[in-house]
Scaffold this motif. Structure first.
Motif, PDB file in Angstrom:
ATOM      1  N   THR A 226      77.005  30.726  43.670  1.00 50.32           N
ATOM      2  CA  THR A 226      75.614  30.791  44.127  1.00 50.32           C
ATOM      3  C   THR A 226      75.089  29.458  44.647  1.00 50.32           C
ATOM      4  O   THR A 226      73.936  29.359  45.020  1.00 50.32           O
ATOM      5  N   ARG A 227      75.942  28.436  44.644  1.00 52.96           N
ATOM      6  CA  ARG A 227      75.519  27.151  45.203  1.00 52.96           C
ATOM      7  C   ARG A 227      75.160  27.388  46.672  1.00 52.96           C
ATOM      8  O   ARG A 227      75.910  28.010  47.412  1.00 52.96           O
ATOM      9  N   SER A 228      73.987  26.925  47.073  1.00 48.21           N
ATOM     10  CA  SER A 228      73.563  27.216  48.455  1.00 48.21           C
ATOM     11  C   SER A 228      73.333  25.944  49.257  1.00 48.21           C
ATOM     12  O   SER A 228      73.096  24.865  48.703  1.00 48.21           O
TER      13      SER A 228
ATOM     14  N   LYS B 168      75.226  30.805  50.950  1.00 53.22           N
ATOM     15  CA  LYS B 168      75.805  30.511  49.636  1.00 53.22           C
ATOM     16  C   LYS B 168      77.322  30.408  49.738  1.00 53.22           C
ATOM     17  O   LYS B 168      77.938  30.971  50.649  1.00 53.22           O
TER      18      LYS B 168
ATOM     19  N   GLU C  25      79.607  31.294  38.271  1.00 51.94           N
ATOM     20  CA  GLU C  25      78.334  31.618  38.909  1.00 51.94           C
ATOM     21  C   GLU C  25      77.772  30.394  39.657  1.00 51.94           C
ATOM     22  O   GLU C  25      77.268  30.488  40.777  1.00 51.94           O
ATOM     23  N   GLU C  26      77.907  29.257  39.013  1.00 55.92           N
ATOM     24  CA  GLU C  26      77.376  28.022  39.579  1.00 55.92           C
ATOM     25  C   GLU C  26      78.018  27.679  40.926  1.00 55.92           C
ATOM     26  O   GLU C  26      77.386  27.126  41.824  1.00 55.92           O
TER      27      GLU C  26
ATOM     28  N   GLN D 261      79.440  31.981  48.073  1.00 52.69           N
ATOM     29  CA  GLN D 261      80.058  33.310  48.067  1.00 52.69           C
ATOM     30  C   GLN D 261      80.035  33.982  49.452  1.00 52.69           C
ATOM     31  O   GLN D 261      80.803  34.892  49.706  1.00 52.69           O
TER      32      GLN D 261
ATOM     33  N   ASP E  98      67.086  33.524  54.355  1.00 53.26           N
ATOM     34  CA  ASP E  98      68.442  33.826  53.887  1.00 53.26           C
ATOM     35  C   ASP E  98      69.371  34.157  55.056  1.00 53.26           C
ATOM     36  O   ASP E  98      68.970  34.808  56.021  1.00 53.26           O
TER      37      ASP E  98
END
Ligand code: C2O
Length: 445
Positions: free
Chosen positions: A277-279, A293, A273-274, A295, A41
């Protein structure tokens, strides 16, 4: 106003569509596959927040540092082609995410955040190679009418006795010659800064926004060497091999920040959210593969950069829109009665909405009335009004975009030709698919 000449409107080059060509130099997707790795991460490093400047503002020392940074990046590719931070590997990160097996982050709301993350890691890598944490990427401020040619520091081939690391030989002759981007790339009718909300500006789940399909794509196409396939800037798979790519995208990123600043409420980023949190994965400056991500990149400040407020794409011009008659069987647009040349010229554009983009790249010549016979040099025809290039990446997904044609000269030209029809004829490199669309408008500023 512009001098009216017979061929004056020939430069209506255009199209805000997804401006990319199929790449034939990298037919196998594996060619730009990233090195293997197990991602960890992303952890925000402690970075000093520094302002990203325009190329035009750089001091002599900063220009030298920028050239050194790209030289080191190019050198790394030669000394260790497998180093994920090197020049070619960096370019391949972009290739992989434009229809390579990595997916496609273009043509949707991931366009802005993915490129912000990409530029962030690119900047960290350049800092590392320079051993200078105060380096920040510069932007090419083409939003300002005074800076619409490719910045000179990217254009000079050798600098003294050494090669210019910012130079790329695969640019269009207009880009090389220091010509200005045509005004038709910036019609008020398609000013992305006038978009009502993020979806219109930056795209939604399944479609690109006005920034991507407007000046972003048009500038890509204008800057690359035309051909089939287009070279470098005009081809998603190759675009990031031109250092100009990073300055172009830095300006795209800045316009996103500016759009949000102008109206933090109605221009707010999506909160789905989609989206948040897309990474994505990137190799960082220490060759570590990290997952980041959307965000994590919505606020540039913790990422160590910000932009001074203000961008020159003004948001106060509100053009008048008139719907044009369009025949969906013949794909012809009915033009309104022409204006006499003595009338004060106001910029006019024809905006063709919701064009179903062809699944492979295509180019079209546009005419008032019937196209000339096949085989002739169509651009020499008296009724030729412009050219549209619609370029798509390899693994194409269904996309829609708009096309803008500069119609000012057209209306002067066709005085007397009331009721003329606008026709789109497949040009040389096209696959000949007809252009499908639903509505066309005339806009007047
Ligand atoms: Cu990823 Cu300007 O394209």
């Amino acid at each position: 106003m512009e001098q009216f000449t017979r061929r004056g409107f020939g430069r209506t080059i255009l199209a805000g569509a997804a401006a990319y060509s199929i790449n034939e130099r990298l037919t196998a997707q594996e060619d730009c596959a990233p090195p293997a790795g197990t991602p960890v991460d992303f952890v925000l490093p402690k970075l000093q927040n520094l302002v990203r400047k325009s190329v035009a503002e750089l001091t002599t020392n900063e220009v030298t540092r920028l050239r050194l940074a790209y030289q080191k990046l190019r050198d790394l590719t030669i000394s260790d082609p497998s180093d994920p931070r090197g020049w070619m590997q960096q370019a391949h990160v972009h290739c992989w995410m434009c229809g390579g097996s990595g997916g496609d982050i273009h043509g949707s709301w991931t366009f802005l955040p993915w490129h912000r993350a990409y530029l962030y890691f690119h900047e960290r890598i350049l800092c590392k190679l320079l051993n200078d944490n105060s380096f920040r990427l510069p932007y090419w401020s083409w939003d300002d009418g005074n800076y619409r040619s490719v910045p000179a520091i990217y254009r000079t081939a050798p600098v003294g006795s050494s090669a210019n690391s910012l130079y790329d030989p695969k640019r269009s002759s207009d880009a090389v010659a220091g010509k200005s981007l045509p005004a038709s790339i910036f019609p008020a009718a398609q000013n992305p800064m006038n978009s009502a909300n993020f979806a219109a500006f930056g795209g939604g789940k399944d479609g690109g926004g006005s920034l991507e399909f407007g000046p972003h794509g048009a500038i890509h196409m204008w800057a690359g060497t035309p051909g089939n396939p287009y070279a470098d800037m005009g081809n998603l798979s190759l675009a990031a091999q031109d250092p100009l790519f990073y300055a172009h995208h830095c300006n795209i990123d800045r316009l996103w920040a500016e759009f949000l600043r102008r109206n933090p409420v109605s221009h707010a980023n999506p909160t789905d959210e989609e989206f948040l949190t897309r990474s994505f994965t990137f190799f960082d400056e220490n060759k570590k593969l990290v997952t980041i991500k959307v965000q994590d990149v919505l606020d540039p400040v913790p990422l160590g950069f910000s932009y001074r407020p203000g961008a020159k794409l003004s948001s106060n011009k509100r053009p008048k829109w008139t719907k044009l008659k369009y025949d969906s069987t013949t794909h012809l647009i009915q033009l309104p009665a022409p204006i006499a040349p003595s009338v004060v010229v106001t910029p006019r554009s024809i905006v063709v909405k919701d064009v179903q983009l062809p699944v492979t790249s295509g180019s079209y010549n546009v005419f008032v009335g019937d196209p000339p016979a096949a085989g002739a040099d169509q651009s020499q025809a008296a009724n030729y009004v412009g050219y549209i290039g619609i370029i798509v990446g390899e693994h194409h997904h269904e996309q829609k975009g708009s096309i803008v044609l500069n119609a000012t000269d057209l209306f002067l030209q066709t005085a007397g030709a009331a009721g003329a029809l606008l026709t789109f004829a497949a040009a040389g490199t096209s696959n000949g698919q007809p252009l499908e669309f639903s509505t066309a408008y005339l806009t007047e500023e």
